[in-house]
Design an enzyme around this catalytic site. Structure first.
Site, PDB file in Angstrom:
ATOM      1  CB  SER A   1      20.711  22.806 -19.141  1.00  0.00           C
ATOM      2  OG  SER A   1      21.657  21.982 -18.512  1.00  0.00           O
TER       3      SER A   1
ATOM      4  CE  LYS B   1      22.459  12.754 -15.487  1.00  0.00           C
ATOM      5  NZ  LYS B   1      23.786  13.271 -15.458  1.00  0.00           N
TER       6      LYS B   1
ATOM      7  CG  ASN C   1      23.445  12.798 -20.620  1.00  0.00           C
ATOM      8  OD1 ASN C   1      23.407  12.085 -21.630  1.00  0.00           O
ATOM      9  ND2 ASN C   1      24.208  13.858 -20.535  1.00  0.00           N
TER      10      ASN C   1
ATOM     11  CG  ASP D   1      26.336  12.833 -18.061  1.00  0.00           C
ATOM     12  OD1 ASP D   1      26.331  14.043 -18.377  1.00  0.00           O
ATOM     13  OD2 ASP D   1      25.484  12.334 -17.313  1.00  0.00           O
TER      14      ASP D   1
ATOM     15  N   GLY E   1      30.243   8.721  -4.664  1.00  0.00           N
ATOM     16  CA  GLY E   1      28.865   8.668  -5.165  1.00  0.00           C
ATOM     17  C   GLY E   1      28.676   7.492  -6.089  1.00  0.00           C
TER      18      GLY E   1
ATOM     19  CB  ALA F   1      26.424  11.746 -12.405  1.00  0.00           C
TER      20      ALA F   1
ATOM     21  NE  ARG G   1      22.952   8.461   1.430  1.00  0.00           N
ATOM     22  CZ  ARG G   1      21.933   9.287   1.233  1.00  0.00           C
ATOM     23  NH1 ARG G   1      21.705  10.267   2.089  1.00  0.00           N
ATOM     24  NH2 ARG G   1      21.165   9.173   0.170  1.00  0.00           N
TER      25      ARG G   1
ATOM     26  CG  LEU H   1      30.223  15.285 -12.114  1.00  0.00           C
ATOM     27  CD1 LEU H   1      31.683  14.946 -11.916  1.00  0.00           C
ATOM     28  CD2 LEU H   1      29.403  14.032 -12.273  1.00  0.00           C
TER      29      LEU H   1
ATOM     30  N   GLY I   1      32.463  21.647 -12.259  1.00  0.00           N
ATOM     31  CA  GLY I   1      31.326  20.984 -12.900  1.00  0.00           C
ATOM     32  C   GLY I   1      30.852  21.675 -14.161  1.00  0.00           C
TER      33      GLY I   1
HETATM   34  P1  NAP Z   1      21.598  10.569  -8.350  1.00  0.00           P
HETATM   35  O1  NAP Z   1      21.490   9.474  -9.348  1.00  0.00           O
HETATM   36  O2  NAP Z   1      20.390  10.972  -7.588  1.00  0.00           O
HETATM   37  O3  NAP Z   1      22.740  10.136  -7.313  1.00  0.00           O
HETATM   38  C1  NAP Z   1      22.939  10.894  -6.151  1.00  0.00           C
HETATM   39  C2  NAP Z   1      24.193  10.412  -5.432  1.00  0.00           C
HETATM   40  O4  NAP Z   1      24.382  11.301  -4.319  1.00  0.00           O
HETATM   41  C3  NAP Z   1      24.093   9.006  -4.861  1.00  0.00           C
HETATM   42  O5  NAP Z   1      25.368   8.411  -4.845  1.00  0.00           O
HETATM   43  C4  NAP Z   1      23.635   9.274  -3.428  1.00  0.00           C
HETATM   44  O6  NAP Z   1      24.003   8.282  -2.514  1.00  0.00           O
HETATM   45  C5  NAP Z   1      24.429  10.507  -3.123  1.00  0.00           C
HETATM   46  N1  NAP Z   1      23.839  11.248  -2.022  1.00  0.00           N
HETATM   47  C6  NAP Z   1      22.669  11.931  -2.026  1.00  0.00           C
HETATM   48  N2  NAP Z   1      22.463  12.491  -0.820  1.00  0.00           N
HETATM   49  C7  NAP Z   1      23.533  12.127  -0.041  1.00  0.00           C
HETATM   50  C8  NAP Z   1      23.910  12.427   1.289  1.00  0.00           C
HETATM   51  N3  NAP Z   1      23.146  13.195   2.072  1.00  0.00           N
HETATM   52  N4  NAP Z   1      25.085  11.927   1.751  1.00  0.00           N
HETATM   53  C9  NAP Z   1      25.882  11.174   0.950  1.00  0.00           C
HETATM   54  N5  NAP Z   1      25.566  10.866  -0.322  1.00  0.00           N
HETATM   55  C10 NAP Z   1      24.414  11.347  -0.816  1.00  0.00           C
HETATM   56  O7  NAP Z   1      22.179  11.901  -9.008  1.00  0.00           O
HETATM   57  P2  NAP Z   1      23.116  12.033 -10.295  1.00  0.00           P
HETATM   58  O8  NAP Z   1      22.291  12.114 -11.520  1.00  0.00           O
HETATM   59  O9  NAP Z   1      24.170  11.001 -10.193  1.00  0.00           O
HETATM   60  O10 NAP Z   1      23.747  13.503 -10.090  1.00  0.00           O
HETATM   61  C11 NAP Z   1      24.618  13.756  -8.988  1.00  0.00           C
HETATM   62  C12 NAP Z   1      25.177  15.179  -9.076  1.00  0.00           C
HETATM   63  O11 NAP Z   1      26.011  15.319 -10.215  1.00  0.00           O
HETATM   64  C13 NAP Z   1      24.114  16.258  -9.195  1.00  0.00           C
HETATM   65  O12 NAP Z   1      24.505  17.358  -8.396  1.00  0.00           O
HETATM   66  C14 NAP Z   1      24.168  16.651 -10.657  1.00  0.00           C
HETATM   67  O13 NAP Z   1      23.758  17.990 -10.889  1.00  0.00           O
HETATM   68  C15 NAP Z   1      25.645  16.491 -10.936  1.00  0.00           C
HETATM   69  N6  NAP Z   1      25.916  16.277 -12.368  1.00  0.00           N
HETATM   70  C16 NAP Z   1      26.628  17.222 -13.032  1.00  0.00           C
HETATM   71  C17 NAP Z   1      26.939  17.032 -14.362  1.00  0.00           C
HETATM   72  C18 NAP Z   1      27.730  18.066 -15.087  1.00  0.00           C
HETATM   73  O14 NAP Z   1      27.679  18.094 -16.314  1.00  0.00           O
HETATM   74  N7  NAP Z   1      28.473  18.902 -14.400  1.00  0.00           N
HETATM   75  C19 NAP Z   1      26.504  15.891 -15.036  1.00  0.00           C
HETATM   76  C20 NAP Z   1      25.795  14.937 -14.325  1.00  0.00           C
HETATM   77  C21 NAP Z   1      25.502  15.134 -12.983  1.00  0.00           C
HETATM   78  P3  NAP Z   1      23.026   7.037  -2.183  1.00  0.00           P
HETATM   79  O15 NAP Z   1      23.303   6.010  -3.253  1.00  0.00           O
HETATM   80  O16 NAP Z   1      23.435   6.648  -0.818  1.00  0.00           O
HETATM   81  O17 NAP Z   1      21.615   7.566  -2.235  1.00  0.00           O
END
Ligand code: NAP
Length: 498
Positions: free
Chosen positions: A243, A290, A311, A327, A353, A357, A377, A442, A465
């Site tokens: 970013s 978020k 976001n 998003d 997930g 996001a 998970r 993503l 992504g």
């Molecule tokens: P978040 O709120 O922390 O959510 C993380 C998710 O990943 C939860 O569903 C979590 O499951 C799961 N997770 C984490 N560790 C795990 C593991 N070892 N095994 C299985 N599941 C696991 O994060 P977020 O904000 O949603 O972002 C998630 C990803 O999307 C990041 O990589 C972020 O960079 C990407 N993203 C990209 C964009 C884009 O514009 N390209 C936009 C937004 C987000 P639990 O519920 O079980 O903890």
């Protein structure tokens, strides 16, 4: 240096020749160098006095003790004798430590026409008595006080920022080390530090150091001044974020006096004091904040209310933040493009997930009439999203993957599994692609995750992504500046999955 901050290149090779190669390569980008004599091999130290003449920019002489993070482990008399021998060689500054009592050496430094940088280091934290130590650090008006300490939380970073304010208008070099302290390096001019220490290579000498090219090109260091508006992204981890590259390029193209920085935020509650101290105008919010960020955001738009995920926050006045969600559009635009404009109404999709996001993605898919299955998970998190958006859910396990076969037009991977630095991880190694699915990943760092590579091997079409990243960032940029994002981004969008 005239109201702007300089770039000081730290030279820490084992030979003077290697140090000079860095100077030659970067001379146009730097204002001064620091020769770390303690890093030179013992037999090279005698020739260190050649550096000021050959460097072509002012030079700092430093012989750092091990207890201050250096490599000089000899006896203190030996160190003082070495400094004494080099003092006449034409160095503009000599860095000596806070506790050093060596009136003879200090007189020699003054006699040689050099200035003393009186330095204080703490590589483990921010000393509780930092404020009083800083007050007495410079022993006369010709000395420049330097403090390099390690914030381990945002609350500690806020303390450092308050010390910058307390010493406003005074010549100094203060900085926070490590990733949490990173903004203090880039913001040297904004905060009133005389220069920023930078590293010629990726192996930096002190944690958090950045090379001069990234400082100038990615962070617009030369255009930062006392009034520069500060924007950024908060997350944990965050230093991989693309970013800053997107937004800083946009600011540059529009000629805005603004900079966008990564803020590593392990303690969101401590970050608000950082935002106040820097008068941050706008922030992108990413994993894992978020949802939690909403505790500090009273004014929320309809999309934030609908998804429970935010976001983007912009500051309306002190302590008053407005929350938005870009998003949803950022996700839908590349999806529409993949379906050449019209997404089938019968779309059956699996979302892997259930984090911040995923909330936006499930909302977006439900709003276009897709049949959605959420796999996660932690079943409880999937259940909560499913209840909010009236979709199906299951665990991220064999039974869940079996159900996903009936939701296989589109597979959206929204977990953080596979994101840098743990790039070998796969969130669903048991999921077998048929090749007919569109796979939407993503994660954008790395460009192609293990999950994406498996999908490509099976013949799936992939949406990366970075496409969503760019679309959501364009909307954020408009919220930050009131202007459309201007630059040609073909370079950023190059289809070169690693
Ligand atoms: P978040 O709120 O922390 O959510 C993380 C998710 O990943 C939860 O569903 C979590 O499951 C799961 N997770 C984490 N560790 C795990 C593991 N070892 N095994 C299985 N599941 C696991 O994060 P977020 O904000 O949603 O972002 C998630 C990803 O999307 C990041 O990589 C972020 O960079 C990407 N993203 C990209 C964009 C884009 O514009 N390209 C936009 C937004 C987000 P639990 O519920 O079980 O903890």
């Amino acid at each position: 240096m005239t109201g702007r901050a300089g770039i000081c290149l730290c030279l820490a090779e084992e030979t003077l020749e290697a140090d000079l190669r860095h100077v030659t390569a970067l001379r146009k980008r730097i204002d001064l160098v620091e020769l770390r004599v303690d890093h030179l091999k013992a037999q090279e130290r005698a020739s260190a006095g050649r550096l000021p003449r050959l460097a072509g920019v002012p030079a700092i002489l430093t012989v750092r003790r091990t207890r201050d993070g250096g490599l000089f482990n000899g006896d203190e008399r030996e160190r003082l004798a070495l400094l004494d021998r080099l003092v006449d060689a034409g160095f503009a500054y000599v860095d000596i430590e806070e506790d050093l009592q060596a009136p003879g050496l200090e007189a020699r430094i003054a006699g040689a026409g050099a200035r003393i940088i009186r330095s204080l280091h703490d590589f483990s934290g921010v000393p509780h008595d930092l404020s009083s130590r800083l007050a007495g650090l410079a022993r006369n008006r010709n000395e420049i006080p330097k403090a390099a300490v390690m914030p381990n939380t945002c609350a500690e970073l806020a303390r450092i920022l308050h010390l910058f304010k307390a010493h406003q208008g005074k010549e100094k070099v203060f900085l926070g080390m490590g990733d949490i302290g990173f903004p203090t390096r880039v913001l040297a001019a904004r905060l009133g530090s005389a220069w920023c220490y930078s590293s010629p290579t990726a192996e930096c000498i002190a944690p958090g150091q950045i090379d001069p090219i990234a400082l100038e090109e990615e962070y617009r260091y030369r255009s930062i001044g006392p009034d520069t508006g500060i924007y950024g992204v908060i997350g944990n981890p965050i230093m991989h974020s693309r970013s800053p590259g997107i937004h800083n390029r946009g600011f540059a193209a529009l000629g805005r006096d603004a900079v966008y920085l990564p803020f590593l935020v392990p303690d969101l509650e401590g970050f608000w004091a950082v935002a106040d101290a820097l008068e941050i105008k706008g922030l992108s919010v990413t994993v894992p904040h978020k949802q939690a960020v909403l505790a500090g955001v009273r004014d929320r738009d309809a999309l934030v209310e609908a998804t429970g995920a935010c976001n983007t926050i912009t500051r309306k006045r002190v302590g008053a933040w407005q929350g938005t969600n870009t998003d949803i559009q950022g996700f839908l635009i590349p999806l529409r493009a993949a379906y050449t404009g019209s997404i089938p109404s019968s779309l059956a999709a699996t979302v892997i997930g259930a984090g911040g996001a995923a909330r936006s993605i499930v909302y977006a898919l439900a709003s276009i009439g897709a049949q959605v299955l959420v796999l996660n998970r932690t079943l409880e998190h999937a259940r909560a999203i499913a209840a909010d958006f009236r979709v199906e859910y299951a665990g991220l396990d064999a039974a869940g993957l079996q159900r996903a076969r009936r939701h296989a037009d589109l597979i959206v991977q929204t977990t953080s599994v596979g994101m840098a630095p743990n790039t070998s991880a796969d969130p669903a190694p048991e999921l077998r692609f048929s090749g007919r699915e569109i796979v939407y990943e993503l994660i954008y760092a790395p460009q192609a995750t293990v999950f994406v590579k498996r999908a490509l091997q099976a013949g799936c079409r992939v949406i990366y992504g970075r496409h969503m990243l760019l679309e959501q960032a364009k909307r954020q940029f408009f919220l930050f500046t009131g202007a459309e994002y201007p630059s040609d981004l073909s370079e950023f969008l190059a289809d070169d999955p690693d």
